[in-house]
Design an enzyme around this catalytic site. Sequence first.
Site, mmCIF file in Angstrom:
data_model
loop_
_atom_site.group_PDB
_atom_site.id
_atom_site.type_symbol
_atom_site.label_atom_id
_atom_site.label_comp_id
_atom_site.label_asym_id
_atom_site.label_seq_id
_atom_site.Cartn_x
_atom_site.Cartn_y
_atom_site.Cartn_z
ATOM 1 N N TYR A 88 -1.740 -10.525 14.594
ATOM 2 C CA TYR A 88 -1.590 -9.207 13.930
ATOM 3 C C TYR A 88 -2.626 -8.277 14.260
ATOM 4 O O TYR A 88 -2.300 -7.160 14.604
ATOM 5 C CB TYR A 88 -1.963 -9.816 12.293
ATOM 6 C CG TYR A 88 -2.259 -8.489 11.238
ATOM 7 C CD1 TYR A 88 -1.175 -7.483 11.085
ATOM 8 C CD2 TYR A 88 -3.460 -8.313 10.764
ATOM 9 C CE1 TYR A 88 -1.530 -6.348 10.349
ATOM 10 C CE2 TYR A 88 -3.860 -7.306 9.987
ATOM 11 C CZ TYR A 88 -2.623 -6.413 9.821
ATOM 12 O OH TYR A 88 -2.924 -4.983 8.850
ATOM 13 N N VAL B 223 -7.504 -22.591 -0.761
ATOM 14 C CA VAL B 223 -8.553 -21.883 -0.071
ATOM 15 C C VAL B 223 -8.690 -22.317 1.197
ATOM 16 O O VAL B 223 -9.013 -23.568 1.071
ATOM 17 C CB VAL B 223 -10.063 -21.630 -1.097
ATOM 18 C CG1 VAL B 223 -10.976 -21.325 -0.339
ATOM 19 C CG2 VAL B 223 -9.521 -21.001 -2.388
ATOM 20 N N LYS C 291 -0.394 -13.175 -0.647
ATOM 21 C CA LYS C 291 -1.670 -12.959 -0.055
ATOM 22 C C LYS C 291 -2.673 -13.466 -1.146
ATOM 23 O O LYS C 291 -2.231 -13.776 -2.293
ATOM 24 C CB LYS C 291 -1.774 -11.290 -0.180
ATOM 25 C CG LYS C 291 -0.862 -10.498 0.922
ATOM 26 C CD LYS C 291 -1.510 -10.465 2.186
ATOM 27 C CE LYS C 291 -0.528 -10.248 3.376
ATOM 28 N NZ LYS C 291 -0.921 -8.609 3.560
ATOM 29 N N THR D 194 -6.278 -1.282 10.209
ATOM 30 C CA THR D 194 -7.086 -2.182 9.486
ATOM 31 C C THR D 194 -8.461 -2.354 10.003
ATOM 32 O O THR D 194 -8.523 -2.136 11.139
ATOM 33 C CB THR D 194 -6.284 -3.540 9.538
ATOM 34 O OG1 THR D 194 -6.956 -4.727 9.033
ATOM 35 C CG2 THR D 194 -5.761 -3.680 10.840
ATOM 36 N N ASP D 195 -9.454 -2.997 9.123
ATOM 37 C CA ASP D 195 -10.822 -3.148 9.668
ATOM 38 C C ASP D 195 -10.539 -4.396 10.656
ATOM 39 O O ASP D 195 -11.780 -4.856 11.646
ATOM 40 C CB ASP D 195 -11.825 -3.346 8.702
ATOM 41 C CG ASP D 195 -11.497 -4.490 7.825
ATOM 42 O OD1 ASP D 195 -10.350 -5.223 7.737
ATOM 43 O OD2 ASP D 195 -12.332 -4.872 6.923
ATOM 44 N N GLU D 196 -9.406 -5.169 10.661
ATOM 45 C CA GLU D 196 -9.587 -6.362 11.388
ATOM 46 C C GLU D 196 -9.483 -6.230 12.737
ATOM 47 O O GLU D 196 -9.679 -7.090 13.794
ATOM 48 C CB GLU D 196 -8.124 -7.274 11.117
ATOM 49 C CG GLU D 196 -8.201 -7.652 9.519
ATOM 50 C CD GLU D 196 -7.083 -8.585 9.177
ATOM 51 O OE1 GLU D 196 -7.107 -9.464 10.050
ATOM 52 O OE2 GLU D 196 -6.813 -8.551 7.973
ATOM 53 N N ILE E 150 0.985 -1.378 -0.114
ATOM 54 C CA ILE E 150 -0.006 0.056 -0.257
ATOM 55 C C ILE E 150 0.894 1.272 -0.078
ATOM 56 O O ILE E 150 0.528 2.342 -0.571
ATOM 57 C CB ILE E 150 -1.096 0.017 1.092
ATOM 58 C CG1 ILE E 150 -1.625 -1.264 1.358
ATOM 59 C CG2 ILE E 150 -1.798 1.220 1.434
ATOM 60 C CD1 ILE E 150 -2.585 -1.452 2.695
HETATM 61 P P1 NAD Z 1 3.355 -4.724 3.640
HETATM 62 O O1 NAD Z 1 3.673 -5.723 4.333
HETATM 63 O O2 NAD Z 1 3.112 -4.822 2.094
HETATM 64 O O3 NAD Z 1 4.364 -3.611 3.838
HETATM 65 C C1 NAD Z 1 4.941 -3.276 5.260
HETATM 66 C C2 NAD Z 1 6.073 -2.346 4.825
HETATM 67 O O4 NAD Z 1 6.538 -2.083 6.092
HETATM 68 C C3 NAD Z 1 7.244 -3.060 4.261
HETATM 69 O O5 NAD Z 1 7.929 -2.335 3.160
HETATM 70 C C4 NAD Z 1 8.500 -3.295 5.371
HETATM 71 O O6 NAD Z 1 9.764 -3.171 4.758
HETATM 72 C C5 NAD Z 1 7.872 -2.243 6.143
HETATM 73 N N1 NAD Z 1 8.329 -2.456 7.745
HETATM 74 C C6 NAD Z 1 7.979 -3.606 8.374
HETATM 75 N N2 NAD Z 1 8.645 -3.360 9.510
HETATM 76 C C7 NAD Z 1 9.346 -2.132 9.592
HETATM 77 C C8 NAD Z 1 9.986 -1.439 10.754
HETATM 78 N N3 NAD Z 1 10.316 -1.984 11.811
HETATM 79 N N4 NAD Z 1 10.284 -0.277 10.330
HETATM 80 C C9 NAD Z 1 10.435 0.293 9.072
HETATM 81 N N5 NAD Z 1 9.594 -0.337 8.070
HETATM 82 C C10 NAD Z 1 9.134 -1.464 8.558
HETATM 83 O O7 NAD Z 1 2.106 -4.212 4.164
HETATM 84 P P2 NAD Z 1 0.895 -3.275 3.495
HETATM 85 O O8 NAD Z 1 0.023 -4.308 2.868
HETATM 86 O O9 NAD Z 1 1.459 -2.528 2.389
HETATM 87 O O10 NAD Z 1 0.073 -2.670 4.743
HETATM 88 C C11 NAD Z 1 0.519 -1.385 4.896
HETATM 89 C C12 NAD Z 1 -0.310 -0.731 6.117
HETATM 90 O O11 NAD Z 1 -1.738 -0.831 5.803
HETATM 91 C C13 NAD Z 1 0.062 -1.782 7.464
HETATM 92 O O12 NAD Z 1 0.073 -0.857 8.480
HETATM 93 C C14 NAD Z 1 -1.288 -2.581 7.507
HETATM 94 O O13 NAD Z 1 -1.497 -2.947 8.873
HETATM 95 C C15 NAD Z 1 -2.306 -1.720 6.745
HETATM 96 N N6 NAD Z 1 -3.610 -2.261 6.006
HETATM 97 C C16 NAD Z 1 -3.521 -3.142 5.315
HETATM 98 C C17 NAD Z 1 -4.299 -3.980 4.451
HETATM 99 C C18 NAD Z 1 -4.154 -4.969 3.502
HETATM 100 O O14 NAD Z 1 -5.278 -5.420 2.678
HETATM 101 N N7 NAD Z 1 -2.927 -4.988 2.890
HETATM 102 C C19 NAD Z 1 -5.672 -3.489 4.722
HETATM 103 C C20 NAD Z 1 -5.830 -2.435 5.816
HETATM 104 C C21 NAD Z 1 -4.761 -1.766 6.382
#
Ligand code: NAD
Length: 357
Positions: free
Chosen positions: A162, A218, A201, A136-138, A15
Amino acid sequence: MAVRRILITGGAGFIGSALVRLIITATPDSVMVADKLTYAGNLDSLSPVSTHRRYAFRRLDICDGPALRQTLEDYRPDCIMHLAAESHVDRSIDGPADFIRTNIDGTYRLLEAARRYWQSLDAPQQGRFRLHHISTDEVYGDLADTGGLFSETTPYAPSSPYSASKAASDHLVRAWHRTYGLPVLITNCSNNYGPYQFPEKLIPLVILNALAGKPLPVYGDGMQIRDWLYVEDHARALYQVVVSGKIGETYNIGGGNERKNIEVAQTLCALLDELAPRPIGVTSYSDRIAFVADRPGHDRRYAIDAGKIQRELGWQPEETFDSGLRKTVQWYLSHEAWWRRVQDGSYYSGERLGLAR
Ligand code: NAD
C-alpha cells in the site's frame, strides 16, 4: 475567487465523503464525485448531501482514461481532489495487484487526463486550475522509537505494498508538475478516524466487535504508535490546501496525537463502558482485548510534524484525541443502521446501481 467546481475522485470513501459533506454544507462550491464504488465506496455516506443541487455523482474507474477525459470535458472542474485509492494495508499484503492498478496506474491516467484538460483551458482558467493529490504519512516508512517526526522533506521509505504504491503515485504527481508544469498540491496525512469509517480499520472494528461481544484484535504487542487525526479536521485541512496552498508544495497533516494501538483499544473500551454499559456484574469491554499475530512489515511508529500547514495556511485541528474519539463512539452508537448495512453487505452501492460486485 469565484465559486469552484471540484471533481473529487474516491468521494464515496471514508475521507472523500467527509470532504464532500464539508464542501456542500459549509462552502458555496459544487462537487462531482467520481468513484468506482469498490467495496470501500458507500453511497450511504453521501446521503446527507446527495439531493443537493451542487452535488453530482458519476461512477468512474480512474484507470479508464477515455472515461476520465469525458468526465473532465463534461464537468469542467476548476480543481481535482484525488482521493481514489485502495487504502487498506492488510488487503495490500494479501493482494497487491489492485493497489498497483488503482494507486499507480490510476493516478498516472488521472494526471494525463488532467494535463490534456488543463492545456485546453484559456489562460485565466489555467491559472485557477489545480490538482490536489491526497496521500499518506506511510510513504515515509518507520520512525521506530527515534523521537523524530515526519516532515515534508523526510526521505521516502515505504514498507507495505500500500505505502509503496502511494509513494509511487506521489512521485508521479511531482514529476507531472516538474516536467509539464501541471499545477499540483500534495498532502500527506496521518491515520484518520471518525464517523463513516469502514469497520475493517482499527477504531470501528474495536467498537463494533465490542458491542457484538466478540474479541477485540490488537496486532502483535499493541505497542505500534500512530498519530491520529479526526476525519473532519482532515477534510478542513484538505479544503484549506486546495483553496490557499501554494502550487507545487507538499503539506503534512497530522493531529499531534501519538497513541499506542493498545492505548486506543483501552480508551475505546473505557468510553464504551461509560456510554454503552454492559449489564451489572459483567466485566469491562477491555477484557475482550486479544493480541493477534503481527502484520508482516508492520511499522512501529508514525508521527507527523504539521508545522508547515499550521504556519502557512493557519490550519489547526479542532478535535483533541479524547473529544474526537468520544464523538466517534457516540456516532457509531447512534448510527447502527449505517454499520448494519455495511456488515450485512446491503450497503454495497454497486448492487444498488444494478452492477455486478
Ligand atoms: P477508502 O478506502 O475509504 O475510499 C477509497 C475510495 O476510492 C472508495 O470510495 C472507492 O470506491 C474508491 N476507489 C477505489 N478504487 C477506485 C478506482 N479505480 N477508481 C475510482 N474510485 C476508486 O479510503 P480513505 O480512507 O477514504 O482514503 C482516501 C485517500 O486518503 C486515499 O488516497 C488514502 O491513501 C489517503 N489517506 C488515508 C488515510 C486514512 O487514515 N484512511 C490517511 C492518510 C491518507
